[in-house]
Enzyme design. Sequence first.
Site, PDB file in Angstrom:
ATOM      1  CB  THR A  77       3.842   4.171   4.376  1.00 26.11           C
ATOM      2  OG1 THR A  77       2.723   5.049   4.530  1.00 26.11           O
ATOM      3  CG2 THR A  77       3.981   3.272   5.606  1.00 26.11           C
ATOM      4  CB  THR A 112     -13.124   3.538   9.493  1.00 27.18           C
ATOM      5  OG1 THR A 112     -13.968   3.771   8.372  1.00 27.18           O
ATOM      6  CG2 THR A 112     -12.777   2.057   9.505  1.00 27.18           C
ATOM      7  CG  ASP A 113     -17.972   5.530   8.023  1.00 31.30           C
ATOM      8  OD1 ASP A 113     -16.907   5.114   7.514  1.00 31.30           O
ATOM      9  OD2 ASP A 113     -18.690   6.382   7.461  1.00 31.30           O
ATOM     10  CD  GLU A 114     -14.374   2.614   4.487  1.00 30.09           C
ATOM     11  OE1 GLU A 114     -14.110   1.569   3.906  1.00 30.09           O
ATOM     12  OE2 GLU A 114     -13.946   3.731   4.128  1.00 30.09           O
ATOM     13  CE1 TYR A 143      -8.610   1.388   6.488  1.00 33.72           C
ATOM     14  CE2 TYR A 143     -10.887   1.704   5.759  1.00 33.72           C
ATOM     15  CZ  TYR A 143      -9.800   2.103   6.532  1.00 33.72           C
ATOM     16  OH  TYR A 143      -9.912   3.201   7.365  1.00 33.72           O
ATOM     17  CE  LYS A 158      -8.899   1.664  11.110  1.00 29.45           C
ATOM     18  NZ  LYS A 158      -7.705   2.364  11.671  1.00 29.45           N
TER      19      LYS A 158
HETATM   20  P1  NAD Z   1      -3.138   8.157   5.816  1.00 29.55           P
HETATM   21  O1  NAD Z   1      -3.034   6.970   4.923  1.00 29.55           O
HETATM   22  O2  NAD Z   1      -3.175   9.521   5.222  1.00 29.55           O
HETATM   23  O3  NAD Z   1      -1.910   8.148   6.849  1.00 29.55           O
HETATM   24  C1  NAD Z   1      -1.474   6.987   7.498  1.00 29.55           C
HETATM   25  C2  NAD Z   1      -0.196   7.334   8.275  1.00 29.55           C
HETATM   26  O4  NAD Z   1       0.213   6.147   8.988  1.00 29.55           O
HETATM   27  C3  NAD Z   1       0.958   7.734   7.376  1.00 29.55           C
HETATM   28  O5  NAD Z   1       1.647   8.835   7.933  1.00 29.55           O
HETATM   29  C4  NAD Z   1       1.849   6.500   7.357  1.00 29.55           C
HETATM   30  O6  NAD Z   1       3.218   6.782   7.132  1.00 29.55           O
HETATM   31  C5  NAD Z   1       1.600   5.936   8.757  1.00 29.55           C
HETATM   32  N1  NAD Z   1       1.864   4.500   8.830  1.00 29.55           N
HETATM   33  C6  NAD Z   1       1.420   3.533   7.991  1.00 29.55           C
HETATM   34  N2  NAD Z   1       1.895   2.329   8.378  1.00 29.55           N
HETATM   35  C7  NAD Z   1       2.630   2.548   9.498  1.00 29.55           C
HETATM   36  C8  NAD Z   1       3.357   1.697  10.367  1.00 29.55           C
HETATM   37  N3  NAD Z   1       3.429   0.368  10.149  1.00 29.55           N
HETATM   38  N4  NAD Z   1       3.968   2.225  11.440  1.00 29.55           N
HETATM   39  C9  NAD Z   1       3.924   3.575  11.667  1.00 29.55           C
HETATM   40  N5  NAD Z   1       3.266   4.431  10.862  1.00 29.55           N
HETATM   41  C10 NAD Z   1       2.622   3.925   9.789  1.00 29.55           C
HETATM   42  O7  NAD Z   1      -4.397   7.882   6.728  1.00 29.55           O
HETATM   43  P2  NAD Z   1      -5.539   8.899   7.215  1.00 29.55           P
HETATM   44  O8  NAD Z   1      -6.517   9.090   6.129  1.00 29.55           O
HETATM   45  O9  NAD Z   1      -4.929  10.071   7.872  1.00 29.55           O
HETATM   46  O10 NAD Z   1      -6.248   7.988   8.322  1.00 29.55           O
HETATM   47  C11 NAD Z   1      -5.750   7.955   9.647  1.00 29.55           C
HETATM   48  C12 NAD Z   1      -6.559   6.958  10.463  1.00 29.55           C
HETATM   49  O11 NAD Z   1      -7.946   7.304  10.412  1.00 29.55           O
HETATM   50  C13 NAD Z   1      -6.468   5.518   9.950  1.00 29.55           C
HETATM   51  O12 NAD Z   1      -6.437   4.661  11.069  1.00 29.55           O
HETATM   52  C14 NAD Z   1      -7.757   5.323   9.162  1.00 29.55           C
HETATM   53  O13 NAD Z   1      -8.150   3.982   9.170  1.00 29.55           O
HETATM   54  C15 NAD Z   1      -8.707   6.208   9.953  1.00 29.55           C
HETATM   55  N6  NAD Z   1      -9.851   6.760   9.204  1.00 29.55           N
HETATM   56  C16 NAD Z   1      -9.624   7.541   8.083  1.00 29.55           C
HETATM   57  C17 NAD Z   1     -10.711   8.092   7.419  1.00 29.55           C
HETATM   58  C18 NAD Z   1     -10.523   9.013   6.226  1.00 29.55           C
HETATM   59  O14 NAD Z   1     -11.509   9.501   5.684  1.00 29.55           O
HETATM   60  N7  NAD Z   1      -9.302   9.287   5.780  1.00 29.55           N
HETATM   61  C19 NAD Z   1     -12.017   7.866   7.878  1.00 29.55           C
HETATM   62  C20 NAD Z   1     -12.198   7.060   9.004  1.00 29.55           C
HETATM   63  C21 NAD Z   1     -11.099   6.539   9.672  1.00 29.55           C
HETATM   64  P1  TYD Z   2     -12.397   6.809  -1.064  1.00 28.99           P
HETATM   65  O1  TYD Z   2     -11.925   8.224  -1.043  1.00 28.99           O
HETATM   66  O2  TYD Z   2     -11.457   5.752  -1.550  1.00 28.99           O
HETATM   67  O3  TYD Z   2     -12.937   6.496   0.402  1.00 28.99           O
HETATM   68  P2  TYD Z   2     -13.750   5.194   0.953  1.00 28.99           P
HETATM   69  O4  TYD Z   2     -13.688   4.110  -0.047  1.00 28.99           O
HETATM   70  O5  TYD Z   2     -12.961   4.877   2.172  1.00 28.99           O
HETATM   71  O6  TYD Z   2     -15.135   5.676   1.222  1.00 28.99           O
HETATM   72  O7  TYD Z   2     -13.701   6.736  -1.967  1.00 28.99           O
HETATM   73  C1  TYD Z   2     -14.857   7.492  -1.652  1.00 28.99           C
HETATM   74  C2  TYD Z   2     -15.945   7.055  -2.592  1.00 28.99           C
HETATM   75  O8  TYD Z   2     -15.604   7.459  -3.920  1.00 28.99           O
HETATM   76  C3  TYD Z   2     -16.132   5.555  -2.668  1.00 28.99           C
HETATM   77  O9  TYD Z   2     -17.521   5.283  -2.861  1.00 28.99           O
HETATM   78  C4  TYD Z   2     -15.345   5.138  -3.904  1.00 28.99           C
HETATM   79  C5  TYD Z   2     -15.515   6.350  -4.814  1.00 28.99           C
HETATM   80  N1  TYD Z   2     -14.390   6.644  -5.731  1.00 28.99           N
HETATM   81  C6  TYD Z   2     -14.640   6.927  -7.081  1.00 28.99           C
HETATM   82  O10 TYD Z   2     -15.798   6.895  -7.541  1.00 28.99           O
HETATM   83  N2  TYD Z   2     -13.592   7.245  -7.870  1.00 28.99           N
HETATM   84  C7  TYD Z   2     -12.306   7.288  -7.420  1.00 28.99           C
HETATM   85  O11 TYD Z   2     -11.362   7.554  -8.215  1.00 28.99           O
HETATM   86  C8  TYD Z   2     -12.058   6.997  -6.039  1.00 28.99           C
HETATM   87  C9  TYD Z   2     -10.662   7.032  -5.486  1.00 28.99           C
HETATM   88  C10 TYD Z   2     -13.143   6.697  -5.227  1.00 28.99           C
END
Ligand code: NAD
Ligand code: TYD
Length: 336
Positions: free
Chosen positions: A36, A124-126, A149, A153
């Site tokens: 994506t 996720t912690d969310e 979101y 999850k």
């Molecule tokens: P990201 O958005 O960077 O990457 C998501 C990946 O999933 C992409 O490579 C995308 O192409 C693939 N994808 C999306 N839809 C798909 C589908 N239908 N089939 C196959 N592949 C698909 O996400 P991320 O930040 O690396 O997060 C990875 C995981 O960790 C997620 O499950 C997210 O909920 C979880 N998570 C992320 C964070 C964070 O801080 N980024 C924190 C807690 C949990």
């Molecule tokens: P984000 O990176 O979207 O992660 P999450 O919502 O999953 O925690 O955002 C982190 C925090 O930063 C969240 O409290 C929303 C805030 N935020 C801003 O203040 N400005 C921004 O442009 C973005 C993207 C997030």
Amino acid sequence: MAIFVTGGAGFIGSQFVRDWVRKYPAQLLINFDKLTYAGNLENLAEVEGNPAYRLVRGDVCDPNAVLDALPDRCGAVVHFAAESHVDRSILSAAEFVRTNVLGTQVMLDCARQKGVGRFLHISTDEVGGDMEADEWFHEDSPLDPSSPYAASKTAAEHFVRAATRTFGLDTVITRTSNNYGPYQFPEKLLPLAISNAIEERPIPVYGDGMQVRDWIHVEDNTAALFAVLERGRKGATYHIGGGNPLPNIEVLRLLLRLLGRPESLLTRVPDRLGHDRRYAVDCTLIRGELGWKPGIPFEDGLRETVEWYRDHPDWVAHAKSGEYRGYYEKMYGVSV
Ligand code: NAD
Ligand code: TYD
């Protein structure tokens, strides 16, 4: 034994893939990713061409595609694939339900059908919703998601637990706090703020900027995921946090200092709808049971991360323009 990773072209998934292939060069890792907007093959240049690594482009909601790609009796599935950005889920939740809920259920069914050894589900912690000032989110706390979101999850987690209870599938769930590090798509706070600061463009601060997130370096997270995958208890949930709870505004001020940019770039914008004020994962379980703890101090990790984005203007520009899709076409001759 092979390992099957979904979403391995994203931010955390690609860190996991790079770390895994480095650590286990003799094991086949299959990366199943729909590519994506968030999937970026530039994140995987290091493993491209490695015989231990194979990319399959596919959708986790498509059982036929998953069954075709998933080997019989595969050692483990590590399920990262998801729509991951809260703001996008506020704009439109349908794709979140599809990928995060239906996609997880399809992956669980396919894992059972193929006799997969273990299913590690990345949550996720969310899912706990926001915590009061002195409250901590424990593995057995009630789930109370705020955003579409987080709701998707949460639903996914229920399917994972149901697969263990009903069918005996060996699953483990991790709930991670906010990750930061290289290769994060620049719609999330830190890469967006860093790249805007570098370009001396305004940095949007939602509401009063006092929302607290617990930042963990993505390499600390993948180390925890390895520990859970290899030694976690069947059916257990583990919290993974960085131990760095900070208000957004403080994090932004710190990164502006690191980049030598003025605080005048911080630009207040209206708050996110339903914005969670504070996340606070309690990580006693994983520390005690698996001996994992984060190793990268926040200021060091943030400094390195800032340097990485400064040193990779092309990656940032491609990610921001969607040009990495052209990279895919060049590599695989397929239009994405
Ligand atoms: P990201 O958005 O960077 O990457 C998501 C990946 O999933 C992409 O490579 C995308 O192409 C693939 N994808 C999306 N839809 C798909 C589908 N239908 N089939 C196959 N592949 C698909 O996400 P991320 O930040 O690396 O997060 C990875 C995981 O960790 C997620 O499950 C997210 O909920 C979880 N998570 C992320 C964070 C964070 O801080 N980024 C924190 C807690 C949990
Ligand atoms: P984000 O990176 O979207 O992660 P999450 O919502 O999953 O925690 O955002 C982190 C925090 O930063 C969240 O409290 C929303 C805030 N935020 C801003 O203040 N400005 C921004 O442009 C973005 C993207 C997030």
